[in-house]
Design a protein around this motif. Sequence first.
Motif, mmCIF file in Angstrom:
data_model
loop_
_atom_site.group_PDB
_atom_site.id
_atom_site.type_symbol
_atom_site.label_atom_id
_atom_site.label_comp_id
_atom_site.label_asym_id
_atom_site.label_seq_id
_atom_site.Cartn_x
_atom_site.Cartn_y
_atom_site.Cartn_z
ATOM 1 N N PHE A 136 -13.444 19.131 -6.946
ATOM 2 C CA PHE A 136 -12.555 18.424 -6.103
ATOM 3 C C PHE A 136 -12.863 16.779 -5.717
ATOM 4 O O PHE A 136 -14.000 16.624 -5.429
ATOM 5 N N LEU A 137 -11.893 16.090 -5.944
ATOM 6 C CA LEU A 137 -12.014 14.684 -5.323
ATOM 7 C C LEU A 137 -10.894 14.589 -4.269
ATOM 8 O O LEU A 137 -9.556 15.055 -4.218
ATOM 9 N N HIS A 138 -11.554 14.411 -3.060
ATOM 10 C CA HIS A 138 -10.750 14.118 -1.763
ATOM 11 C C HIS A 138 -10.745 12.580 -1.433
ATOM 12 O O HIS A 138 -11.760 11.779 -1.441
ATOM 13 N N ILE A 139 -9.435 12.365 -0.949
ATOM 14 C CA ILE A 139 -9.275 10.770 -0.435
ATOM 15 C C ILE A 139 -8.341 10.974 0.820
ATOM 16 O O ILE A 139 -7.336 11.508 0.801
ATOM 17 N N ARG A 140 -9.087 10.610 1.918
ATOM 18 C CA ARG A 140 -8.647 10.777 3.361
ATOM 19 C C ARG A 140 -7.862 9.553 3.618
ATOM 20 O O ARG A 140 -7.999 8.557 3.184
ATOM 21 N N ASN A 141 -7.070 9.815 4.558
ATOM 22 C CA ASN A 141 -6.194 8.624 4.997
ATOM 23 C C ASN A 141 -5.695 7.825 3.875
ATOM 24 O O ASN A 141 -6.001 6.377 3.671
ATOM 25 N N VAL A 142 -4.854 8.222 2.837
ATOM 26 C CA VAL A 142 -4.376 7.390 1.611
ATOM 27 C C VAL A 142 -3.713 6.244 2.074
ATOM 28 O O VAL A 142 -2.893 6.441 2.831
ATOM 29 N N GLN A 143 -4.024 5.360 1.174
ATOM 30 C CA GLN A 143 -3.274 4.071 1.400
ATOM 31 C C GLN A 143 -2.580 3.677 -0.022
ATOM 32 O O GLN A 143 -2.807 3.956 -0.807
ATOM 33 N N GLU A 144 -1.592 2.647 0.270
ATOM 34 C CA GLU A 144 -0.856 2.348 -0.964
ATOM 35 C C GLU A 144 -1.708 1.970 -2.052
ATOM 36 O O GLU A 144 -1.477 2.312 -3.200
ATOM 37 N N GLU A 145 -2.867 1.206 -1.940
ATOM 38 C CA GLU A 145 -3.615 0.751 -2.795
ATOM 39 C C GLU A 145 -4.624 1.874 -3.555
ATOM 40 O O GLU A 145 -5.267 1.841 -4.700
ATOM 41 N N ASP A 146 -4.522 3.343 -3.060
ATOM 42 C CA ASP A 146 -5.162 4.353 -3.610
ATOM 43 C C ASP A 146 -4.017 5.060 -4.978
ATOM 44 O O ASP A 146 -4.552 5.785 -5.641
ATOM 45 N N ARG A 147 -2.652 4.693 -4.836
ATOM 46 C CA ARG A 147 -1.791 5.019 -5.854
ATOM 47 C C ARG A 147 -2.535 4.643 -7.194
ATOM 48 O O ARG A 147 -3.061 3.443 -7.519
#
Length: 174
Positions: free
Chosen positions: A75-86
Amino acid sequence: MVQSHRYEPEFVEPLKNLTVPVGREATFSCVVSHLGGYRVGWVKADTKAIQAIHEHVITHNPRVSVSHSDHSTWFLHIRNVQEEDRGTYMCQINTDPMKSEMGYLEIVVPPDIIDEDSSGDVMVPEGGTVELTCRARGYPDPEITWKREDRQEIVFREASGIRNKGKKHSQYHP
């Protein structure tokens, strides 16, 4: 003489695309079989930024973490995603040649009217002309629809003098 068959690692299922609202958590799930001594890595494909290798986070982004289940589901988890994570993310196995699966992370932003760029209450004599402005932000770009509070049709007069009744849909203009 009995030969042992060594299986090459392979992906059990494709990496799924994710659509996540801004501020929430995104979790990519990469399922592999016969991993053996090979390692799983995560890369943000469009920037080629390495996110993690096996159990170790490489990126300096504190919102990123990794976990696994039985060395088969990673699993890859990204918390509190932001637009730059797109963007496109890649799960890799360090075989030779390298094997990979890709999935896209879409970040949606709820629509919001920009009050300071929108018209307030306006009084106009009957038959008069008024121009109203409504600006909104969000992703994907929001569609603005005009309605009267009393649910009656709105009469639009075009520059040619023609009158139209009904709903008028505005185009988004950043």
